[in-house]
Design a protein around this motif. Structure first.
Motif, PDB file in Angstrom:
ATOM      1  N   ARG A 137       0.726  -1.215   0.005  1.00 20.93           N
ATOM      2  CA  ARG A 137       0.026  -0.141  -0.172  1.00 20.93           C
ATOM      3  C   ARG A 137       0.843   1.295  -0.040  1.00 20.93           C
ATOM      4  N   PHE A 165      -7.349   0.444  -4.408  1.00 17.21           N
ATOM      5  CA  PHE A 165      -7.778   0.755  -2.801  1.00 17.21           C
ATOM      6  C   PHE A 165      -9.036   0.447  -2.314  1.00 17.21           C
ATOM      7  N   MET A 166     -10.085   1.167  -3.144  1.00 19.45           N
ATOM      8  CA  MET A 166     -11.398   0.660  -3.093  1.00 19.45           C
ATOM      9  C   MET A 166     -11.784  -0.744  -2.863  1.00 19.45           C
ATOM     10  N   ARG A 168      -9.600  -3.022  -1.865  1.00 17.12           N
ATOM     11  CA  ARG A 168      -9.159  -3.673  -0.759  1.00 17.12           C
ATOM     12  C   ARG A 168      -9.653  -3.284   0.529  1.00 17.12           C
ATOM     13  N   THR A 169     -10.376  -2.188   0.515  1.00 21.44           N
ATOM     14  CA  THR A 169     -11.133  -1.672   1.637  1.00 21.44           C
ATOM     15  C   THR A 169     -12.574  -2.350   1.711  1.00 21.44           C
ATOM     16  N   TYR A 170     -12.931  -2.615   0.647  1.00 18.37           N
ATOM     17  CA  TYR A 170     -14.029  -3.466   0.758  1.00 18.37           C
ATOM     18  C   TYR A 170     -13.819  -4.892   1.138  1.00 18.37           C
ATOM     19  N   ASN A 181     -11.562  -5.957   3.048  1.00 22.24           N
ATOM     20  CA  ASN A 181     -11.117  -5.798   4.565  1.00 22.24           C
ATOM     21  C   ASN A 181     -12.300  -5.726   5.360  1.00 22.24           C
ATOM     22  N   ARG A 182     -13.331  -5.089   5.032  1.00 26.27           N
ATOM     23  CA  ARG A 182     -14.524  -4.962   5.601  1.00 26.27           C
ATOM     24  C   ARG A 182     -15.551  -6.082   5.642  1.00 26.27           C
TER      25      ARG A 182
END
Length: 118
Positions: free
Chosen positions: A2, A51-52, A54-56, A58-59
């Motif tokens: 990242r 990044f979007m 990976r955020t999704y 991870n959540r």
């Protein structure tokens, strides 16, 4: 990874700022400015998409872990209730819980220690 992608994004943004300055001063031909600006914008859009995602992901993984933890806790409570019920049934039958039973020596494990050498 990242941090690496973030640094590359910062470099691309700095390059876009330099290109905008050169395009504004007309030292860079308009065609080259448009091609390079479009390429940099595409790279930034791909990084943003990464990044979007990976955020999704991870959540989603955190929610799944939380759901699994809750189900394990409920299963643990059910098992504790069953254990308490069985212990109370044993005490009603008159068998003490800490009573030692005669264990079959063939089924139990024997530990043999060798004497220390002199």
């Amino acid at each position: 990874m990242r941090i690496f992608l973030f640094l590359i994004s910062l470099i691309i943004v700095a390059g876009a700022a330099i290109l905008a300055y050169l395009g504004f001063n007309e030292t860079l031909p308009f065609v080259y400015y448009m091609i390079s600006s479009t390429a940099l914008s595409a790279c930034l859009a791909l990084f943003l998409g990464h990044f979007m995602y990976r955020t999704y992901a991870n959540r989603k993984r955190a929610k799944e872990a939380e759901r699994l933890n809750a189900s394990l806790e409920s299963e643990k409570r059910e098992l504790a209730a069953q254990r308490n019920q069985l212990e109370s049934r044993l005490t009603r039958c008159g068998t003490p819980l800490g009573a030692t039973q005669d264990l079959d020596p063939d089924l139990t494990q024997k530990i043999a220690m060798t004497p220390p050498e002199a």
